[in-house]
Design a protein around this motif. Sequence first.
Motif: not given
Length: 425
Positions: A121, A126, A130, A134, A282, A295-296
């Motif tokens: 990341t 960040e 996330n 999320q 994400f 997820r990013v």
Amino acid sequence: MSPRRQFLKYSAAFAASSTALSLSAQQFESPPGSAETVARDEHFWQVVRSQFDVQNDIINLEQGYWGKMANPVQQAFFEHTKKVNHAMSWYVRKQYKADFLAARESVADALKVKTHEIMLTRNATESFVNLITQFNDFKAGDEILWADIDYPAYQDMMVWLSDSRNVKGHELSLPASGTDDDYIDVYRKAFERNPRIKLMLLTHVSNQHGLVMPVKRIAQLAREHDIYVICDTAQSWGLLDFTPDELGVDWAIFNLHKWIGSPVGVGALYMREQTLAPVMPFPGEDPGDNDVANRVHLATSDFASFLSVPDALAFHHKIGGKNKEARLRYLWESWTLPLRENPEVEILGAASSDNASGMGGFRLKGKSSPEENQVLQKRLEEDFGIFTVVRNDLSSGSNIRVTPQIFTPVAHMQKLAEAITTIAG
Ligand SMILES: Cc1ncc(COP(=O)(O)O)c(C=O)c1O
């Protein structure tokens, strides 16, 4: 001679010895011996120092903000920047994906995790955002927990999470200084008092005073209470030598631009396999549950910084993670041990070397206001040429944070101890 003139004389002498070493240092090897022995080998650490473009007009003990790149890493970063700027989208569309994967794999190897368990990341923040935005497993009545030693912006984000998801938040006030058992005890009691806690933030090394939390034992207790743990390892990887497995956590947020020495703009998110389900992909990403990459979303980011990750890790490994950890803790000991004897000085965080990192914190006894610590910071800087920073977020009040780097000679820490002794009177 005034302390300032003494300092300048010392700096000039040290600059000369660094130059003399720099040629022979091109091909240096870590000396044999235990990390504890290497930590005290001043000649070796001078060779290490010659690998950095160090500033000689100030003793900079504020190295916790981000990490200086070693010269070979900086050189590699320049080359990567030139390459990206030269071939632009031609390179990024055709070849960057493979090179980024190689960078990601180098981090997975260093942390001894699987590649699909770690994603790069832009920074730890960040990764943290996330996870908290999320996270999708709250039910009515759930609660969340954080502590005063956590990163201040993350405490604010936990308050935001509590408000926006309608989950009650608890902030723990931890002792200003203590042993592992002292800290574990606070968490144990909090878990027993608040059986509805669902998610918590747990910081490995506090940015306030460098305290190392007993993450493994607290994470184990949290597991027994069915609590999800986000472990903040933003300040710890490279300052300490560990893997997520050794910490015993499922989720961790990393920085490589602090103690691993990458260019600014590199963090990482770790999620152990089989633990991804409570955290949504994400927005718009493939919902596959096996790869933390979904997820990013990195978007357009600093390609050259990511490309420099293997170079930074190669330099880190050349010195050795254990050697770095031991050296930095030795530097902490070299100024805190003499000052512990001084009744006018309060050392914060670690009670002994057992829960200390290279980062430390202190204040003058009874002087815990931001203003008093601001005056102290200014005095250290202006009268003694020593740069530090004030931290204001502990429940017990403000303190000065002291952070050397692996290129800091032990003599600089002794100068700090002398300066504090003089100021304390
Ligand atoms: C403990 C801790 N967590 C998180 C962060 C945030 O790091 P970044 O700004 O690189 O996301 C820091 C930065 O100093 C930190 O010390």
